[in-house]
Design an enzyme around this catalytic site. Structure first.
Site, PDB file in Angstrom:
ATOM      1  N   CYS A  17      -8.407  11.149   8.838  1.00  0.00           N
ATOM      2  CA  CYS A  17      -9.092  10.022   9.482  1.00  0.00           C
ATOM      3  C   CYS A  17      -8.942   8.752   8.649  1.00  0.00           C
ATOM      4  O   CYS A  17      -9.386   8.702   7.492  1.00  0.00           O
ATOM      5  CB  CYS A  17     -10.576  10.361   9.669  1.00  0.00           C
ATOM      6  SG  CYS A  17     -11.501   9.047  10.493  1.00  0.00           S
ATOM      7  N   LEU A  18      -8.333   7.723   9.223  1.00  0.00           N
ATOM      8  CA  LEU A  18      -8.140   6.464   8.512  1.00  0.00           C
ATOM      9  C   LEU A  18      -9.456   5.739   8.265  1.00  0.00           C
ATOM     10  O   LEU A  18      -9.596   5.003   7.285  1.00  0.00           O
ATOM     11  CB  LEU A  18      -7.196   5.556   9.310  1.00  0.00           C
ATOM     12  CG  LEU A  18      -5.757   6.051   9.482  1.00  0.00           C
ATOM     13  CD1 LEU A  18      -4.991   5.112  10.394  1.00  0.00           C
ATOM     14  CD2 LEU A  18      -5.063   6.161   8.137  1.00  0.00           C
TER      15      LEU A  18
END
Length: 254
Positions: free
Chosen positions: A105-106
């Site tokens: 997840c960025l």
């Protein structure tokens, strides 16, 4: 998160009932509580290691998950050159294998895996509730002050843009929440879902029903992620259970 918190308290609530009123204080307290839970969950997602494969890990070749032919070789990571437990995948961003990896997840600059998946799910849950709550407050504010907004074009434009943003955010987060509810109910990760599409298609083609091998029933699937204590389901802290991120209960049909 800071923008949503600011406009909700100091514009939506203040223009609707006033922050100094009893209703304003109550709504501000409730929304601040939700925002605090979001920040707490976010902190856990960022700071907690998603699950590192123990350096001493060696697969049990007698285990059913390793019993097929060259399974030992196929479960060896070609990047780390080490054995991978079942449901473990290599993250190209983190450059290591992650136990029960769901995705990278960025937004949290971290992988979502075995040890922080619950915190990620709770973060999405609280963020969805907070977004819907803020949208409702915006609608209430707009209905009460609609006439005063009509003569102020910049303020009216700002409120309309906020409404579009909040509705879009609520729909996006709500969709993400529903997706992960589905994954938890079936005890499957995002990676496993896409990997199992071909197996599901082949099963349907042959007239059979497909069931993920770790799907052990909805309730057990939920407790494997959120923990056995229902009172603590909405607490973002990781709840230890019978699974250790290396071995998992399998469906009797698998």
């Amino acid at each position: 998160m800071g923008f949503v918190y600011y406009v909700t308290l100091f514009i939506f609530i203040d223009d609707w009932v006033g922050l100094r009123s009893s209703a304003g204080k109550l709504n501000a307290l409730l929304f601040s509580f939700l925002a605090s839970l979001c920040l707490f969950s976010l902190s856990i997602c960022v700071l907690v290691d998603p699950g590192r494969v123990p350096a001493s890990y060696v697969p049990d070749v007698e285990d059913s998950g390793w019993s097929n032919g060259n399974a030992t070789e196929t479960r060896k990571c070609d990047k780390c050159f080490a054995y991978k437990p079942l449901r473990t995948h290599h993250c190209r961003v983190c450059r290591r294998c992650v136990l029960k990896m769901d995705h990278h997840c960025l937004w949290i600059n971290n992988c979502v895996g075995y040890a922080n998946y619950k915190a990620f799910f709770i973060l999405v849950f609280y963020a969805t509730v907070a977004s819907i709550y803020s949208t409702v407050l915006l609608v209430c504010c707009a209905f009460k002050n609609g006439d005063s907004y009509a003569g102020n074009v910049p303020l009216k434009t700002f409120i309309v843009c906020c409404g579009i943003f909040m509705i879009g955010l609520s729909i996006t987060l709500g969709t993400l929440l529903c997706w992960h509810i589905y994954l938890i109910a079936h005890n499957i990760t995002t990676i496993e879902h896409y990997d199992s599409k071909r197996a599901s298609w082949l099963a349907r083609k042959s007239g059979q029903s497909f069931r993920h091998q770790f799907d052990i029933g909805v309730y057990k699937n939920i407790t494997s992620v959120l923990g056995p204590n229902m009172i603590k389901w909405l607490c973002p802290t990781f709840t230890r259970n019978s699974e250790d991120g290396i071995s998992f209960s399998a469906s009797r049909d698998s």
